[in-house]
Design a protein around this motif. Structure first.
Motif, PDB file in Angstrom:
ATOM      1  N   THR A 207       2.659  -4.646  -6.123  1.00  0.00           N
ATOM      2  CA  THR A 207       1.887  -4.149  -5.002  1.00  0.00           C
ATOM      3  C   THR A 207       0.406  -4.204  -5.330  1.00  0.00           C
ATOM      4  O   THR A 207      -0.066  -3.497  -6.220  1.00  0.00           O
ATOM      5  CB  THR A 207       2.286  -2.703  -4.634  1.00  0.00           C
ATOM      6  N   ALA A 208      -0.304  -5.046  -4.602  1.00  0.00           N
ATOM      7  CA  ALA A 208      -1.748  -5.102  -4.778  1.00  0.00           C
ATOM      8  C   ALA A 208      -2.399  -3.856  -4.198  1.00  0.00           C
ATOM      9  O   ALA A 208      -3.436  -3.400  -4.665  1.00  0.00           O
ATOM     10  CB  ALA A 208      -2.297  -6.353  -4.090  1.00  0.00           C
ATOM     11  N   THR A 209      -1.768  -3.263  -3.196  1.00  0.00           N
ATOM     12  CA  THR A 209      -2.338  -2.093  -2.522  1.00  0.00           C
ATOM     13  C   THR A 209      -2.478  -0.913  -3.460  1.00  0.00           C
ATOM     14  O   THR A 209      -3.502  -0.222  -3.485  1.00  0.00           O
ATOM     15  CB  THR A 209      -1.464  -1.695  -1.322  1.00  0.00           C
ATOM     16  N   LEU A 210      -1.447  -0.657  -4.272  1.00  0.00           N
ATOM     17  CA  LEU A 210      -1.426   0.530  -5.116  1.00  0.00           C
ATOM     18  C   LEU A 210      -1.716   0.256  -6.587  1.00  0.00           C
ATOM     19  O   LEU A 210      -1.742   1.196  -7.376  1.00  0.00           O
ATOM     20  CB  LEU A 210      -0.061   1.229  -4.998  1.00  0.00           C
ATOM     21  N   GLU A 211      -1.892  -0.996  -6.950  1.00  0.00           N
ATOM     22  CA  GLU A 211      -2.052  -1.320  -8.368  1.00  0.00           C
ATOM     23  C   GLU A 211      -3.194  -0.532  -9.007  1.00  0.00           C
ATOM     24  O   GLU A 211      -3.050   0.039 -10.099  1.00  0.00           O
ATOM     25  CB  GLU A 211      -2.295  -2.815  -8.544  1.00  0.00           C
ATOM     26  N   LYS A 212      -4.318  -0.466  -8.323  1.00  0.00           N
ATOM     27  CA  LYS A 212      -5.470   0.243  -8.872  1.00  0.00           C
ATOM     28  C   LYS A 212      -5.159   1.731  -9.042  1.00  0.00           C
ATOM     29  O   LYS A 212      -5.463   2.337 -10.081  1.00  0.00           O
ATOM     30  CB  LYS A 212      -6.678   0.050  -7.959  1.00  0.00           C
ATOM     31  N   ALA A 213      -4.508   2.318  -8.027  1.00  0.00           N
ATOM     32  CA  ALA A 213      -4.185   3.747  -8.089  1.00  0.00           C
ATOM     33  C   ALA A 213      -3.172   4.045  -9.182  1.00  0.00           C
ATOM     34  O   ALA A 213      -3.315   5.031  -9.929  1.00  0.00           O
ATOM     35  CB  ALA A 213      -3.648   4.208  -6.731  1.00  0.00           C
ATOM     36  N   ASN A 215      -2.531   2.346 -11.947  1.00  0.00           N
ATOM     37  CA  ASN A 215      -3.153   2.199 -13.271  1.00  0.00           C
ATOM     38  C   ASN A 215      -4.063   3.385 -13.588  1.00  0.00           C
ATOM     39  O   ASN A 215      -4.092   3.884 -14.720  1.00  0.00           O
ATOM     40  CB  ASN A 215      -3.958   0.899 -13.338  1.00  0.00           C
ATOM     41  N   TRP A 216      -4.800   3.842 -12.576  1.00  0.00           N
ATOM     42  CA  TRP A 216      -5.714   4.957 -12.789  1.00  0.00           C
ATOM     43  C   TRP A 216      -4.950   6.248 -13.105  1.00  0.00           C
ATOM     44  O   TRP A 216      -5.339   7.006 -13.999  1.00  0.00           O
ATOM     45  CB  TRP A 216      -6.588   5.139 -11.554  1.00  0.00           C
ATOM     46  N   ILE A 217      -3.846   6.483 -12.384  1.00  0.00           N
ATOM     47  CA  ILE A 217      -3.018   7.667 -12.660  1.00  0.00           C
ATOM     48  C   ILE A 217      -2.480   7.605 -14.080  1.00  0.00           C
ATOM     49  O   ILE A 217      -2.469   8.598 -14.813  1.00  0.00           O
ATOM     50  CB  ILE A 217      -1.870   7.771 -11.642  1.00  0.00           C
ATOM     51  N   GLU A 218      -2.020   6.433 -14.483  1.00  0.00           N
ATOM     52  CA  GLU A 218      -1.453   6.268 -15.825  1.00  0.00           C
ATOM     53  C   GLU A 218      -2.468   6.658 -16.901  1.00  0.00           C
ATOM     54  O   GLU A 218      -2.114   7.286 -17.906  1.00  0.00           O
ATOM     55  CB  GLU A 218      -1.010   4.816 -16.023  1.00  0.00           C
ATOM     56  N   GLU A 219      -3.716   6.314 -16.688  1.00  0.00           N
ATOM     57  CA  GLU A 219      -4.759   6.552 -17.695  1.00  0.00           C
ATOM     58  C   GLU A 219      -5.367   7.951 -17.614  1.00  0.00           C
ATOM     59  O   GLU A 219      -5.973   8.427 -18.582  1.00  0.00           O
ATOM     60  CB  GLU A 219      -5.868   5.508 -17.535  1.00  0.00           C
ATOM     61  N   ASN A 220      -5.204   8.611 -16.463  1.00  0.00           N
ATOM     62  CA  ASN A 220      -5.891   9.888 -16.261  1.00  0.00           C
ATOM     63  C   ASN A 220      -4.945  11.047 -15.957  1.00  0.00           C
ATOM     64  O   ASN A 220      -5.405  12.128 -15.561  1.00  0.00           O
ATOM     65  CB  ASN A 220      -6.898   9.759 -15.108  1.00  0.00           C
ATOM     66  N   ALA A 233     -10.359   7.400  -6.473  1.00  0.00           N
ATOM     67  CA  ALA A 233     -10.216   6.334  -7.464  1.00  0.00           C
ATOM     68  C   ALA A 233      -9.624   5.080  -6.848  1.00  0.00           C
ATOM     69  O   ALA A 233      -9.928   3.957  -7.271  1.00  0.00           O
ATOM     70  CB  ALA A 233      -9.345   6.817  -8.619  1.00  0.00           C
ATOM     71  N   ALA A 234      -8.757   5.246  -5.848  1.00  0.00           N
ATOM     72  CA  ALA A 234      -8.117   4.102  -5.186  1.00  0.00           C
ATOM     73  C   ALA A 234      -8.989   3.501  -4.094  1.00  0.00           C
ATOM     74  O   ALA A 234      -8.663   2.438  -3.556  1.00  0.00           O
ATOM     75  CB  ALA A 234      -6.771   4.533  -4.605  1.00  0.00           C
ATOM     76  N   GLY A 235     -10.082   4.210  -3.716  1.00  0.00           N
ATOM     77  CA  GLY A 235     -10.946   3.725  -2.656  1.00  0.00           C
ATOM     78  C   GLY A 235     -10.330   3.853  -1.283  1.00  0.00           C
ATOM     79  O   GLY A 235     -10.553   3.015  -0.400  1.00  0.00           O
ATOM     80  N   HIS A 244       0.625   4.843   2.001  1.00  0.00           N
ATOM     81  CA  HIS A 244       1.000   3.685   1.177  1.00  0.00           C
ATOM     82  C   HIS A 244       1.980   4.097   0.073  1.00  0.00           C
ATOM     83  O   HIS A 244       2.934   3.368  -0.227  1.00  0.00           O
ATOM     84  CB  HIS A 244      -0.246   3.044   0.561  1.00  0.00           C
ATOM     85  N   PHE A 245       1.745   5.238  -0.549  1.00  0.00           N
ATOM     86  CA  PHE A 245       2.645   5.702  -1.601  1.00  0.00           C
ATOM     87  C   PHE A 245       4.048   5.899  -1.056  1.00  0.00           C
ATOM     88  O   PHE A 245       5.038   5.475  -1.669  1.00  0.00           O
ATOM     89  CB  PHE A 245       2.125   7.009  -2.220  1.00  0.00           C
ATOM     90  N   HIS A 246       4.153   6.555   0.071  1.00  0.00           N
ATOM     91  CA  HIS A 246       5.484   6.823   0.626  1.00  0.00           C
ATOM     92  C   HIS A 246       6.181   5.526   1.003  1.00  0.00           C
ATOM     93  O   HIS A 246       7.384   5.352   0.761  1.00  0.00           O
ATOM     94  CB  HIS A 246       5.369   7.737   1.854  1.00  0.00           C
ATOM     95  N   ALA A 247       5.436   4.587   1.565  1.00  0.00           N
ATOM     96  CA  ALA A 247       6.040   3.322   2.002  1.00  0.00           C
ATOM     97  C   ALA A 247       6.474   2.457   0.827  1.00  0.00           C
ATOM     98  O   ALA A 247       7.500   1.779   0.884  1.00  0.00           O
ATOM     99  CB  ALA A 247       5.053   2.555   2.888  1.00  0.00           C
ATOM    100  N   GLU A 248       5.705   2.477  -0.268  1.00  0.00           N
ATOM    101  CA  GLU A 248       5.954   1.537  -1.360  1.00  0.00           C
ATOM    102  C   GLU A 248       6.688   2.135  -2.563  1.00  0.00           C
ATOM    103  O   GLU A 248       7.284   1.393  -3.349  1.00  0.00           O
ATOM    104  CB  GLU A 248       4.625   0.929  -1.818  1.00  0.00           C
TER     105      GLU A 248
END
Length: 315
Positions: A207-213, A215-220, A233-235, A244-248
């Motif tokens: 998922t390109a939509t949530l990839e940034k979010a 990864n950020w959760i994993e690190e923080n 952080a996800a913009g 998006h989280f619920h859908a994916e």
């Protein structure tokens, strides 16, 4: 004495096949009599089981004389079940015979329509596939085994042993079952469900939509995060992120965050001597009590019990 027919099909998992044979076949009643008569039956006289070939005792007509039919899993659970086997299982259930599956043998029962409307489980790697292929089945991904009265299912590997010991207790009482458990060098009842055994690796989503979010959760995750923090952080706006989280992922962002924290805690419980309270703070939970509650709800056992089971000897 009960007659147990263990079904052997091509590609059978040998461990699953042996579990009921060894566990039930060695049960002895107080007067020394065997509790079960074991028969291995199949659609063919010789079964290909990967590294070995197994000759079976009887054909499918043996199911007509069974008090219990046990269906082991196969290495390829997507392999179609022979129609004659499906019909034999349906006929057995129609006669009132008990039927139990081990591991991915549950998919064979589901293919025969025997689990529709019932609670069932299978190996944790296959619970998603069982739910996808058979939406009428109420899949319990955490259960070690399920007992619906006539039809039972168990999760992978040693959960088949748990189910067999449960059957002994049901048939002959706790004293006989406890003797069977001692003989098998196993607990009569295990703590928690199979959630504690699920692979701890980080889930991956294309998922390109949530990839940034993600990864950020994993690190923080160790920080005191809010939904607004993750959204920033996800913009995205908080509402868009939640959608998006619920859908994916089928979860909210905070549920995902909790899962990440629990996964990090599992690793620390396995490899460090840190106290539970210290680990709670390290991975980001607001309090030790919140950590214990969330960990137990997610994994199925409390942090202390998890550590006793999975602590690495090199820690």
């Amino acid at each position: 004495m009960y007659t147990v027919v263990v079904l052997a099909l091509d590609d059978v998992i040998v461990f699953d096949l042996a579990t009921p044979m060894e566990t039930l076949g060695r049960v002895r009643l107080p007067d020394g009599r065997p509790g079960y008569r074991i028969v291995v039956a199949g659609a063919e006289p010789v079964v290909d089981a990967g590294a070995v070939r197994i000759g079976v005792d009887a054909g499918l007509d043996e199911l007509d004389r069974a008090d219990l039919v046990v269906v082991p899993g196969r290495n390829d659970p997507a392999r179609p079940t022979p129609p004659a086997v499906v019909e034999a299982l349906r006929a057995a259930v129609a006669r009132g015979t008990r039927v139990a599956s081990i591991c991915v043998g549950a998919l064979i029962l589901a293919e025969a329509g025997l689990l529709d409307g019932q609670r069932a489980t299978t190996h944790w790697l296959a619970t998603g596939e069982l739910a996808r292929r058979h939406p009428a089945v109420h899949v319990d991904a955490d259960a070690l085994f399920t007992d619906n009265g006539q039809i039972l299912t168990s999760a992978g590997a040693s959960a088949g042993l748990d189910m067999c010991l449960h059957l002994v207790e049901r048939d002959y009482g706790v004293a006989v079952a406890a003797d069977a458990a001692r003989l098998a060098v196993a607990p009569l009842q295990r703590t928690g469900g199979q959630g504690q055994y699920i692979l701890r690796n980080r889930p991956t989503y294309q998922t390109a939509t949530l990839e940034k979010a993600l990864n950020w959760i994993e690190e923080n995750a160790h920080r005191p995060l809010t939904l607004a923090d993750i959204a920033a952080a996800a913009g995205m706006s908080s509402r868009t992120l939640a959608r998006h989280f619920h859908a994916e992922t089928g979860q909210s962002p905070i549920q995902w965050l909790t899962g990440v924290r629990v996964r990090h805690a599992q690793e620390l419980l396995e490899i460090t001597d840190h106290t539970v309270d210290r680990i709670a703070a390290q991975v980001g939970f607001p309090s030790p009590s919140n950590f214990r509650t969330q960990f137990t709800q997610t994994v199925g056992v409390n942090p202390g019990a998890y550590r006793k089971t999975f602590r690495r000897s090199s820690a």
